[in-house]
Design a protein around this motif. Structure first.
Motif, PDB file in Angstrom:
ATOM      1  N   ASN A  11       1.161   9.607  15.296  1.00 42.77           N
ATOM      2  CA  ASN A  11       0.844  10.942  15.814  1.00 42.77           C
ATOM      3  C   ASN A  11      -0.648  11.151  16.033  1.00 42.77           C
ATOM      4  O   ASN A  11      -1.063  12.193  16.540  1.00 42.77           O
ATOM      5  N   VAL A  12      -1.480  10.165  15.682  1.00 41.87           N
ATOM      6  CA  VAL A  12      -2.919  10.236  15.942  1.00 41.87           C
ATOM      7  C   VAL A  12      -3.288   9.017  16.778  1.00 41.87           C
ATOM      8  O   VAL A  12      -2.992   7.874  16.397  1.00 41.87           O
ATOM      9  N   PHE A  13      -3.946   9.256  17.917  1.00 38.76           N
ATOM     10  CA  PHE A  13      -4.142   8.194  18.896  1.00 38.76           C
ATOM     11  C   PHE A  13      -5.616   8.060  19.256  1.00 38.76           C
ATOM     12  O   PHE A  13      -6.244   9.011  19.706  1.00 38.76           O
ATOM     13  N   VAL A  14      -6.138   6.850  19.047  1.00 41.12           N
ATOM     14  CA  VAL A  14      -7.506   6.530  19.437  1.00 41.12           C
ATOM     15  C   VAL A  14      -7.454   5.834  20.794  1.00 41.12           C
ATOM     16  O   VAL A  14      -6.782   4.814  20.941  1.00 41.12           O
ATOM     17  N   ALA A  51      10.051   9.219   3.432  1.00 40.38           N
ATOM     18  CA  ALA A  51      10.823   9.034   2.196  1.00 40.38           C
ATOM     19  C   ALA A  51      10.116   9.636   0.991  1.00 40.38           C
ATOM     20  O   ALA A  51      10.759  10.127   0.059  1.00 40.38           O
ATOM     21  N   ALA A  52       8.784   9.629   1.024  1.00 40.09           N
ATOM     22  CA  ALA A  52       7.999  10.199  -0.072  1.00 40.09           C
ATOM     23  C   ALA A  52       7.697  11.681   0.137  1.00 40.09           C
ATOM     24  O   ALA A  52       7.045  12.298  -0.699  1.00 40.09           O
ATOM     25  N   ASN A  53       8.175  12.222   1.265  1.00 40.19           N
ATOM     26  CA  ASN A  53       7.962  13.640   1.590  1.00 40.19           C
ATOM     27  C   ASN A  53       6.473  13.990   1.602  1.00 40.19           C
ATOM     28  O   ASN A  53       6.046  15.007   1.033  1.00 40.19           O
ATOM     29  N   LEU A  54       5.696  13.154   2.281  1.00 35.79           N
ATOM     30  CA  LEU A  54       4.252  13.346   2.361  1.00 35.79           C
ATOM     31  C   LEU A  54       3.832  13.809   3.757  1.00 35.79           C
ATOM     32  O   LEU A  54       4.525  13.552   4.741  1.00 35.79           O
ATOM     33  N   GLN A  55       2.691  14.480   3.820  1.00 39.79           N
ATOM     34  CA  GLN A  55       2.102  14.880   5.093  1.00 39.79           C
ATOM     35  C   GLN A  55       0.934  13.946   5.391  1.00 39.79           C
ATOM     36  O   GLN A  55      -0.240  14.332   5.355  1.00 39.79           O
ATOM     37  N   VAL A  56       1.250  12.697   5.669  1.00 35.93           N
ATOM     38  CA  VAL A  56       0.246  11.689   5.982  1.00 35.93           C
ATOM     39  C   VAL A  56       0.358  11.331   7.462  1.00 35.93           C
ATOM     40  O   VAL A  56       1.444  11.016   7.944  1.00 35.93           O
ATOM     41  N   ALA A  57      -0.755  11.399   8.157  1.00 40.53           N
ATOM     42  CA  ALA A  57      -0.766  11.066   9.579  1.00 40.53           C
ATOM     43  C   ALA A  57      -0.735   9.555   9.765  1.00 40.53           C
ATOM     44  O   ALA A  57      -1.198   8.799   8.907  1.00 40.53           O
ATOM     45  N   VAL A  58      -0.181   9.110  10.894  1.00 41.02           N
ATOM     46  CA  VAL A  58      -0.195   7.693  11.258  1.00 41.02           C
ATOM     47  C   VAL A  58      -1.013   7.549  12.537  1.00 41.02           C
ATOM     48  O   VAL A  58      -0.649   8.072  13.593  1.00 41.02           O
ATOM     49  N   GLN A  59      -2.125   6.869  12.406  1.00 48.34           N
ATOM     50  CA  GLN A  59      -3.030   6.661  13.532  1.00 48.34           C
ATOM     51  C   GLN A  59      -2.851   5.267  14.104  1.00 48.34           C
ATOM     52  O   GLN A  59      -2.580   4.313  13.360  1.00 48.34           O
ATOM     53  N   VAL A  60      -3.007   5.147  15.415  1.00 44.76           N
ATOM     54  CA  VAL A  60      -3.031   3.843  16.072  1.00 44.76           C
ATOM     55  C   VAL A  60      -4.327   3.726  16.856  1.00 44.76           C
ATOM     56  O   VAL A  60      -4.828   4.698  17.414  1.00 44.76           O
ATOM     57  N   TYR A  94       0.804  -1.224   0.000  1.00 45.65           N
ATOM     58  CA  TYR A  94       0.000   0.000   0.000  1.00 45.65           C
ATOM     59  C   TYR A  94       0.838   1.275   0.000  1.00 45.65           C
ATOM     60  O   TYR A  94       0.290   2.373   0.036  1.00 45.65           O
ATOM     61  N   ILE A  95       2.147   1.131  -0.033  1.00 46.89           N
ATOM     62  CA  ILE A  95       3.009   2.314   0.022  1.00 46.89           C
ATOM     63  C   ILE A  95       2.735   3.265  -1.136  1.00 46.89           C
ATOM     64  O   ILE A  95       2.707   4.496  -0.957  1.00 46.89           O
ATOM     65  N   ASP A  96       2.484   2.724  -2.321  1.00 45.09           N
ATOM     66  CA  ASP A  96       2.231   3.587  -3.472  1.00 45.09           C
ATOM     67  C   ASP A  96       0.891   4.316  -3.385  1.00 45.09           C
ATOM     68  O   ASP A  96       0.646   5.260  -4.137  1.00 45.09           O
ATOM     69  N   LEU A  97       0.024   3.894  -2.456  1.00 37.80           N
ATOM     70  CA  LEU A  97      -1.268   4.553  -2.280  1.00 37.80           C
ATOM     71  C   LEU A  97      -1.196   5.723  -1.299  1.00 37.80           C
ATOM     72  O   LEU A  97      -2.158   6.490  -1.179  1.00 37.80           O
ATOM     73  N   LEU A  98      -0.090   5.864  -0.606  1.00 35.98           N
ATOM     74  CA  LEU A  98       0.012   6.894   0.426  1.00 35.98           C
ATOM     75  C   LEU A  98      -0.314   8.299  -0.073  1.00 35.98           C
ATOM     76  O   LEU A  98      -0.949   9.075   0.665  1.00 35.98           O
ATOM     77  N   PRO A  99       0.060   8.689  -1.289  1.00 41.44           N
ATOM     78  CA  PRO A  99      -0.293  10.042  -1.742  1.00 41.44           C
ATOM     79  C   PRO A  99      -1.802  10.269  -1.883  1.00 41.44           C
ATOM     80  O   PRO A  99      -2.245  11.422  -1.964  1.00 41.44           O
ATOM     81  N   GLU A 100      -2.587   9.191  -1.901  1.00 41.93           N
ATOM     82  CA  GLU A 100      -4.036   9.312  -2.079  1.00 41.93           C
ATOM     83  C   GLU A 100      -4.791   9.490  -0.761  1.00 41.93           C
ATOM     84  O   GLU A 100      -5.992   9.749  -0.777  1.00 41.93           O
ATOM     85  N   ILE A 101      -4.097   9.338   0.366  1.00 43.68           N
ATOM     86  CA  ILE A 101      -4.788   9.376   1.656  1.00 43.68           C
ATOM     87  C   ILE A 101      -4.197  10.451   2.558  1.00 43.68           C
ATOM     88  O   ILE A 101      -3.116  10.986   2.305  1.00 43.68           O
ATOM     89  N   ASP A 102      -4.933  10.754   3.613  1.00 41.03           N
ATOM     90  CA  ASP A 102      -4.477  11.729   4.609  1.00 41.03           C
ATOM     91  C   ASP A 102      -3.952  11.039   5.868  1.00 41.03           C
ATOM     92  O   ASP A 102      -3.222  11.654   6.647  1.00 41.03           O
ATOM     93  N   MET A 103      -4.362   9.774   6.062  1.00 31.52           N
ATOM     94  CA  MET A 103      -4.008   9.077   7.298  1.00 31.52           C
ATOM     95  C   MET A 103      -3.972   7.573   7.054  1.00 31.52           C
ATOM     96  O   MET A 103      -4.817   7.032   6.334  1.00 31.52           O
ATOM     97  N   LEU A 104      -2.985   6.915   7.637  1.00 33.00           N
ATOM     98  CA  LEU A 104      -2.880   5.462   7.600  1.00 33.00           C
ATOM     99  C   LEU A 104      -3.070   4.961   9.030  1.00 33.00           C
ATOM    100  O   LEU A 104      -2.321   5.339   9.939  1.00 33.00           O
ATOM    101  N   LEU A 105      -4.089   4.146   9.229  1.00 36.05           N
ATOM    102  CA  LEU A 105      -4.382   3.592  10.553  1.00 36.05           C
ATOM    103  C   LEU A 105      -3.765   2.210  10.688  1.00 36.05           C
ATOM    104  O   LEU A 105      -4.130   1.277   9.957  1.00 36.05           O
ATOM    105  N   VAL A 106      -2.834   2.083  11.616  1.00 37.10           N
ATOM    106  CA  VAL A 106      -2.246   0.788  11.962  1.00 37.10           C
ATOM    107  C   VAL A 106      -2.989   0.261  13.180  1.00 37.10           C
ATOM    108  O   VAL A 106      -2.870   0.822  14.277  1.00 37.10           O
ATOM    109  N   MET A 107      -3.774  -0.785  12.994  1.00 43.35           N
ATOM    110  CA  MET A 107      -4.501  -1.358  14.125  1.00 43.35           C
ATOM    111  C   MET A 107      -3.514  -2.022  15.091  1.00 43.35           C
ATOM    112  O   MET A 107      -2.681  -2.830  14.683  1.00 43.35           O
ATOM    113  N   THR A 108      -3.642  -1.668  16.366  1.00 41.29           N
ATOM    114  CA  THR A 108      -2.772  -2.245  17.388  1.00 41.29           C
ATOM    115  C   THR A 108      -3.516  -3.264  18.249  1.00 41.29           C
ATOM    116  O   THR A 108      -3.031  -3.679  19.303  1.00 41.29           O
TER     117      THR A 108
END
Length: 219
Positions: A190-193, A163-172, A122-136
């Motif tokens: 940087n985003v916490f549920v 590495a892609a110089n994107l402003q994509v948040a990482v949610q857990v 899904y790395i190539d999809l990162l420019p299409e989204i604002d946030m990637l949620l990693v379920m913990t």
């Protein structure tokens, strides 16, 4: 990126929705978990409850859709006024098209990954989204124990974004409390549920502030 705290209302008293959201008015979002008893083995609520939270006009809504057929149903959550709509990559047939439709409806786009789902495809999809949620935790139930094994995945995600110089948040999401928020923040989230940690605290407002400060300092 700024630290964002998004308490899950899954653990709140839904009969007193307005007062429960008011308890966490210092948060950045109200996180609403939508579960259909198909994609995950639990049933929560759907569009009517999400609309009810939006009508309170206390916090913007961060909707996490743990549902099948995301391509069909996710845009409706953006259309009713969610600030952010997160669909599961595993439930989307055409994730790029879906992401663009959600954004066209005026919402930010999140994409979630189950614990066993690798970030690499899904790395190539990162420019299409604002946030990637990693379920913990495994999605479907609140109150589960935090999976420390997800920390390398969070790091890989943050590294790919940088590495892609994107402003994509990482949610857990899952098992976030005063101890585990430190681990996730250090790994690059940087985003916490937080659900149980906030709504089972003696003072939910103070707990939100405590979690925010811990995430900022990485403890």
């Amino acid at each position: 990126m700024d630290v964002t705290i998004s308490p899950s209302i899954l653990n709140c008293d839904i009969a007193n929705l307005a007062s429960e959201i008011e308890k966490v008015r210092n948060a950045d979002y109200a996180h609403v978990d939508v579960m259909d008893n198909h994609f995950v083995p639990n049933l929560s609520w759907g569009l009517p409850v999400v609309e009810a939270v939006i009508r309170q006009d206390i916090l913007p809504v961060d909707a996490h859709l743990m549902i099948e057929d995301a391509d069909r149903w996710a845009p409706a959550y953006a259309e009713v006024g969610c600030d952010s709509v997160t669909f599961h990559a595993e439930a989307a047939v055409a994730p790029i098209r879906l992401a663009r439709e959600i954004r066209r409806q005026g919402a930010k786009v999140g994409m979630a990954l189950r614990p066993a789902t690798d970030i690499t495809p899904y790395i190539d999809l990162l420019p299409e989204i604002d946030m990637l949620l990693v379920m913990t935790v495994e999605p479907g139930f609140g109150g589960q124990s935090f999976l420390k094994s997800m920390m390398p995945k969070i790091r890989r995600t943050r590294d790919a974004i940088s590495a892609a110089n994107l402003q994509v948040a990482v949610q857990v999401d899952g098992g976030i409390n005063r101890e585990t928020i430190c681990l996730a923040a250090e790994a690059g989230a940087n985003v916490f549920v937080a659900g149980s940690a906030v709504y089972k605290a003696e003072d939910a407002y103070s707990e939100v502030e405590a979690l925010r400060q811990l995430a900022k300092t990485h403890c």
